[in-house]
Scaffold this motif. Structure first.
Motif, short mmCIF file in Angstrom:
data_model
loop_
_atom_site.label_atom_id
_atom_site.label_comp_id
_atom_site.label_asym_id
_atom_site.label_seq_id
_atom_site.Cartn_x
_atom_site.Cartn_y
_atom_site.Cartn_z
N LEU A 45 65.09 -66.40 -14.26
CA LEU A 45 65.68 -65.17 -13.76
C LEU A 45 67.16 -65.14 -14.13
O LEU A 45 67.75 -66.18 -14.43
CB LEU A 45 65.54 -65.06 -12.24
N HIS A 46 67.75 -63.96 -14.09
CA HIS A 46 69.19 -63.88 -14.30
C HIS A 46 69.76 -62.79 -13.39
O HIS A 46 69.13 -61.76 -13.15
CB HIS A 46 69.54 -63.56 -15.75
N ALA A 47 70.96 -63.06 -12.86
CA ALA A 47 71.63 -62.11 -11.96
C ALA A 47 72.88 -61.57 -12.65
O ALA A 47 73.75 -62.34 -13.06
CB ALA A 47 72.00 -62.79 -10.64
N PHE A 48 72.97 -60.23 -12.78
CA PHE A 48 74.15 -59.57 -13.32
C PHE A 48 74.94 -58.94 -12.17
O PHE A 48 74.34 -58.39 -11.23
CB PHE A 48 73.76 -58.45 -14.30
N ASP A 49 76.25 -59.01 -12.26
CA ASP A 49 77.09 -58.28 -11.32
C ASP A 49 76.99 -56.80 -11.67
O ASP A 49 77.44 -56.37 -12.73
CB ASP A 49 78.54 -58.76 -11.43
N LEU A 50 76.38 -56.01 -10.77
CA LEU A 50 76.11 -54.61 -11.10
C LEU A 50 77.39 -53.80 -11.30
O LEU A 50 77.40 -52.80 -12.02
CB LEU A 50 75.25 -53.97 -9.99
N GLN A 51 78.48 -54.25 -10.69
CA GLN A 51 79.75 -53.53 -10.87
C GLN A 51 80.26 -53.60 -12.31
O GLN A 51 81.09 -52.80 -12.72
CB GLN A 51 80.80 -54.09 -9.92
N THR A 52 79.77 -54.58 -13.08
CA THR A 52 80.18 -54.72 -14.49
C THR A 52 79.29 -53.92 -15.42
O THR A 52 79.43 -54.02 -16.65
CB THR A 52 80.17 -56.19 -14.92
N ILE A 53 78.35 -53.14 -14.85
CA ILE A 53 77.45 -52.31 -15.67
C ILE A 53 77.68 -50.85 -15.30
O ILE A 53 76.88 -50.23 -14.57
CB ILE A 53 75.97 -52.71 -15.45
N PRO A 54 78.78 -50.25 -15.74
CA PRO A 54 79.12 -48.89 -15.32
C PRO A 54 78.14 -47.83 -15.81
O PRO A 54 78.01 -46.77 -15.21
CB PRO A 54 80.51 -48.67 -15.95
N THR A 55 77.43 -48.12 -16.89
CA THR A 55 76.51 -47.12 -17.44
C THR A 55 75.23 -47.01 -16.62
O THR A 55 74.50 -46.02 -16.73
CB THR A 55 76.12 -47.49 -18.88
N GLY A 56 74.94 -48.02 -15.79
CA GLY A 56 73.70 -48.01 -15.03
C GLY A 56 72.47 -48.09 -15.91
O GLY A 56 71.39 -47.64 -15.54
N GLU A 57 72.62 -48.70 -17.07
CA GLU A 57 71.53 -48.75 -18.04
C GLU A 57 71.42 -50.17 -18.61
O GLU A 57 72.42 -50.85 -18.81
CB GLU A 57 71.81 -47.76 -19.18
N ILE A 58 70.19 -50.60 -18.86
CA ILE A 58 69.93 -51.87 -19.53
C ILE A 58 69.23 -51.56 -20.85
O ILE A 58 68.18 -50.91 -20.88
CB ILE A 58 69.04 -52.80 -18.68
N VAL A 59 69.84 -52.05 -21.94
CA VAL A 59 69.26 -51.85 -23.27
C VAL A 59 68.99 -53.23 -23.86
O VAL A 59 69.92 -54.04 -24.01
CB VAL A 59 70.20 -51.05 -24.19
N VAL A 60 67.73 -53.50 -24.20
CA VAL A 60 67.35 -54.75 -24.85
C VAL A 60 67.22 -54.48 -26.35
O VAL A 60 66.39 -53.67 -26.76
CB VAL A 60 66.02 -55.29 -24.29
N ARG A 61 68.06 -55.14 -27.13
CA ARG A 61 68.06 -54.87 -28.58
C ARG A 61 68.41 -56.13 -29.36
O ARG A 61 68.86 -57.13 -28.80
CB ARG A 61 69.07 -53.77 -28.91
N ARG A 62 68.23 -56.04 -30.69
CA ARG A 62 68.66 -57.11 -31.58
C ARG A 62 70.17 -56.98 -31.82
O ARG A 62 70.73 -55.88 -31.80
CB ARG A 62 67.94 -57.01 -32.94
N SER A 63 70.80 -58.12 -32.07
CA SER A 63 72.23 -58.12 -32.37
C SER A 63 72.48 -57.58 -33.77
O SER A 63 71.56 -57.50 -34.60
CB SER A 63 72.80 -59.53 -32.24
N ARG A 64 73.72 -57.26 -34.02
CA ARG A 64 74.14 -56.81 -35.35
C ARG A 64 75.07 -57.87 -35.93
O ARG A 64 75.91 -58.43 -35.21
CB ARG A 64 74.84 -55.46 -35.29
N ALA A 65 74.91 -58.15 -37.21
CA ALA A 65 75.73 -59.18 -37.86
C ALA A 65 77.21 -58.87 -37.64
O ALA A 65 77.65 -57.74 -37.84
CB ALA A 65 75.41 -59.25 -39.36
N GLY A 66 77.95 -59.88 -37.20
CA GLY A 66 79.38 -59.72 -36.96
C GLY A 66 79.73 -59.55 -35.51
O GLY A 66 80.90 -59.67 -35.12
N GLU A 67 78.74 -59.23 -34.65
CA GLU A 67 79.01 -59.11 -33.21
C GLU A 67 79.30 -60.47 -32.61
O GLU A 67 78.82 -61.51 -33.09
CB GLU A 67 77.82 -58.48 -32.49
N THR A 68 80.07 -60.49 -31.53
CA THR A 68 80.37 -61.72 -30.82
C THR A 68 80.17 -61.51 -29.32
O THR A 68 80.20 -60.37 -28.83
CB THR A 68 81.82 -62.20 -31.06
N VAL A 69 79.96 -62.60 -28.61
CA VAL A 69 79.83 -62.54 -27.16
C VAL A 69 80.39 -63.83 -26.57
O VAL A 69 80.26 -64.90 -27.16
CB VAL A 69 78.35 -62.35 -26.75
N VAL A 70 81.04 -63.70 -25.42
CA VAL A 70 81.53 -64.87 -24.69
C VAL A 70 80.50 -65.20 -23.63
O VAL A 70 80.25 -64.41 -22.72
CB VAL A 70 82.91 -64.61 -24.05
#
Length: 810
Positions: A271-296
């Motif tokens: 399971l994973h818990a997201f802080d809902l306050q950090t999701i202003p769009t109120g939307e979850i999109v599951v997708r493939r990454s794009r070359a060059g993207e980064t994430v911390v």
């Protein structure tokens, strides 16, 4: 997988069953147990104490005098040097007679003149590993939670009495990556009642937070469920929950994260818990990454992504790496009050690929990449919500929101009873087999007419797909040790070596007898090194690895020689200058510049000689290994040993990495069997090698050249006549050409030709050489006369004079 005995005992009745018995039975049924250990670290006589008061030591600035209630008739006076000790704390206290890790024993003593009747302990002094502690807990004494009971044994409070069984699971047994999965296994093995926890439905809320879920590719994420939980008070988890996680090898963080980890270990569903306050769009999109993207990610590392990593996003920002690790931007922090709980199924191949490429493995990815039980996705989510209500004061903020494609397919596998008995070689009754399926919690129907079991395989066991899988399950639970040893029956055919295996064995024994040593080298090499020495089969392309570990191992070899040369270089640099080594292995050849088909695999033999093949002694000279003719002799010994005749040795100057004037091709019926020659002086100099001779042979072509029939001939009955032939010819005339001319004219009367002298000097003329042969003539049916021998010999001389300009040496 670490299995807590106390925890698993809640799911299976283990009365009278010890951890050692569990280990024995698991090993017997196919699950390896690595080790069993107790978490107490040898701690004894340590209890929970309540610090009543703290005063400064009159003789030491860094010491405090404390009064501690440990549940006895009167408080204990303890001198403590920890800076964080304070009145009102609940702490572990080692009383008189206590034993601590490292052989430490506690007794009454005096510190700077003040009596001290025990010791307030830190986590380290209790033997708790740092990996299970927060930075705050690593400093000073260990401060316990408010749920600790004064006078309670610290091992009971911290769960240190628990015994842990460590399992070494094979990839097919992903079902045992959870406490429930192990419970099913133990229930079947010991035939004990299974009592899994029942989670009631969460209480709904009048406020319904709406979250939209979008999945780009259904095959990447066929099942995604979330639920909003609000009113959370983030803080430390209760001690029982921390104890469970530590037994499972997981560090407690806070009550929200701890609940997700607890449910993952319990059910196998990450399971994973997201802080809902950090999701202003109120939307979850599951997708493939794009070359060059980064994430911390949560570990604070910035990770560069390719175009194949599965992501969880809010449509704008990346929230985490699906199935691997969450992102730092959506992390649950101390001020978080509303979380979005995620429970999903992700494509195992994508998760495995992302984990490997990013060098990031987690407890979640370990489960997702092996395949999870889709039936536990929603129950795990519900269980986590209920636990958050218990330990974090949470309230339900939405209904369960689900995005899924397709339904879970039922898998039914049939098992023939006669096939079961034939494979196991023993008789098991139908009732026994039915009982085994009951113990395994498999729904099975037995067709009495056809003697076939139809078993509906639970989704938690994806490893069961074939009839033989069910046979294995029956054998495991029935007991391998109860199955008698029987000899195989039926038509038997004795095994033998294949022609290729027989050839390799002959060659290996011969080369070792001749003083060579076998080596095994990597099939991977660098593209540069692979081109230094030419391949027997010219290729236009190299077989490159998609993900090489280093540039030195980036392509598959097209010849064995580069790695043999590197082996020689390594030995010479370490003082071993006399080398005679060989290798028989595969090379990989393709005619394509861009690989679209599998490369051709060819079996080759190569050997290398440098230094002395035989060292000098008082009664003999050294035999130089780096001599062309020594290598030629070994090659001829090979041909003679395996039965290959009429091999021509022709000079060649076009082979990459070879000396142009000291290289020959080995020709049989117009086809090149191999190359024999001295390593190019420039290449040898680059590698700091002396004169070095190398040989490579195509074993598949060599196999085809072997004479199928072994022919024997009688010992000669009639005498032979020997005549010597000394000729002066141009220096460029090959000895093999002269020998071929001799055989052509002499015919059947010529038994053998042996070269015994070569001379080059001013005595024979500029550009000339003297070459001498010994010819043996013999007839099978008569004694030859001098006239017959002289006539034949004269024809030989005449032919050589006419065709090659040879002159008899006077």
């Amino acid at each position: 997988m670490l299995v807590s005995y106390d925890w698993i005992s809640e799911y299976v009745d283990l009365t009278g069953i010890t951890p050692e018995m569990i280990a024995d039975e698991l090993n017997r049924t196919g699950i390896e147990v690595e080790v069993i250990y107790t978490r107490d670290n040898g701690v004894s006589h340590v209890v929970v104490g309540h610090v009543l008061s703290v005063e400064k030591h009159p003789e030491a600035d860094k010491l405090n005098i404390t009064q501690v209630d440990v549940g006895s008739s009167e408080p204990l006076q303890i001198v403590c040097g920890a800076a964080n000790v304070a009145a009102g704390q609940l702490v572990p206290v080692a009383i008189k007679g206590a034993n601590l890790p490292g052989g430490i024993k506690i007794k009454d003593t005096k510190l700077r003149g003040v009596a001290s009747r025990g010791m307030i302990c830190s986590a380290k002094e209790l033997g708790i590993p740092d990996k299970f502690l927060t930075e705050h807990q690593k400093q000073g004494i260990l401060v316990l939670g408010r749920d600790a009971v004064i006078g309670q044994d610290i091992k009971e409070h911290l769960g240190m009495n628990d015994q842990v069984v460590e399992l070494e699971l094979t990839p097919n047994r992903s079902d045992c990556l959870s406490m429930m999965g192990v419970a099913y296994e133990l229930s079947a093995i010991f035939n004990r009642e299974l009592r899994l926890p029942e989670r009631t439905e969460a209480i709904s809320s009048t406020e319904k937070t709406r979250v939209e879920i979008t999945t780009d590719l259904e095959e990447d994420c066929p099942f995604y469920a979330v639920q909003v939980v609000k009113g959370i008070q983030v803080g430390p988890s209760p001690q029982w929950l921390q104890n469970r996680l530590i037994s499972a090898g997981i560090r407690p963080i806070n009550n929200v994260v701890d609940v997700t980890n607890y449910v993952m270990i319990e059910t196998g569903q990450p399971l994973h818990a997201f802080d809902l306050q950090t999701i202003p769009t109120g939307e979850i999109v599951v997708r493939r990454s794009r070359a060059g993207e980064t994430v911390v990610t949560l570990d604070g590392v910035t990770r560069a992504l390719d175009d194949e990593t599965l992501l969880i996003t809010d449509g704008e920002q990346i929230l985490g790496l699906a199935g691997v690790m969450g992102g730092e931007s959506s992390e649950v922090r101390s001020h978080t009050t509303t979380v979005l709980l995620e429970s999903a199924y992700f494509d195992p191949t994508l998760i495995c690929r992302a984990s490997r490429k990013l060098g990031l493995r987690s407890e979640a990815s370990n489960r997702f990449e092996k395949g999870i039980d889709p039936e536990r996705i929603l129950p795990a989510l519900s269980g986590a919500v209920q636990l958050l209500q218990e330990v974090a004061g949470a309230q339900i903020g939405s209904d369960v929101i689900v995005e899924r494609s397709g339904e879970i397919e039922e898998v039914t596998v049939s098992l023939r009873h006669d096939r079961l008995m034939k494979v196991l070689g023993t008789s098991i009754s139908e009732e026994q087999v039915g009982d085994i399926f009951r113990r395994l919690n498999f729904s099975a129907h037995f067709d009495a007419e056809k003697k076939v079991y139809h078993v509906q395989v639970p989704t938690r066991r994806p490893d069961i797909q074939l009839e033989v899988d069910l046979i294995e399950e029956v054998a495991r639970i029935y007991g391998y040790d109860r199955i008698p040893t029987t000899l195989p029956w039926g038509q038997q055919q004795p095994g033998r070596l294949t022609d290729s295996q027989r050839l390799r064995r002959k060659l290996r024994h011969l080369l070792i007898d001749l003083g060579l040593s076998e080596v095994l080298t990597y099939s991977l090499t660098s593209s540069k090194r692979g081109k230094e020495v030419g391949s027997l089969t010219p290729s236009t392309g190299l077989v490159r690895l998609a993900m090489p570990m280093s540039s030195e191992h980036a392509v598959l070899r097209t010849t064995l020689l580069p790695e043999l040369i590197q082996t020689a270089v390594y030995n010479v640099k370490h003082g071993n200058e006399d080398l005679a080594i060989f290798e028989m292995s595969k090379v990989y050849v393709t005619q394509e510049k861009k690989l679209t088909e599998l490369p051709e695999e060819r079996l080759e033999l190569a050997f290398l000689l440098t230094g002395d093949l035989r060292s000098a002694r008082w009664n003999r000279q050294a035999l130089p290994g780096g001599d062309f003719y020594v290598a030629k002799g070994i090659v001829q010994a090979i041909f003679e040993r395996i039965g290959v005749a009429n091999v021509e040795i022709q000079a060649a100057s076009h082979h990459e990495g070879f000396h142009p004037g000291r290289t020959a091709e080995l020709i049989y019926n117009g086809e090149v069997l191999g190359v024999l020659g001295q390593m190019h002086p420039q290449l040898a100099k680059q590698q700091d090698l002396k004169d070095t001779v190398v040989v490579q042979l195509d074993l598949e072509r060599l196999q085809q050249a072997i004479q199928a029939d072994v022919r024997y001939q009688a010992i000669p009955r009639f005498p032979a006549v020997t005549r010597d032939l000394a000729l002066v010819v141009d220096k460029n005339v090959e000895a093999g050409v002269l020998e071929a001319g001799i055989h052509e004219v002499a015919g059947e009367l010529l038994e053998s030709v042996r070269l015994f002298d070569v001379f080059i000097g001013s005595q024979v003329g500029e550009g000339k050489m003297s070459i001498a042969y010994s010819l043996v003539y013999r007839a099978a049916d008569r004694t030859l006369t001098d006239a017959e021998v002289t006539a034949t010999h004269s024809k030989v001389v005449e032919h050589l004079q006419t065709t090659l300009g040879a002159v008899l040496r006077s």
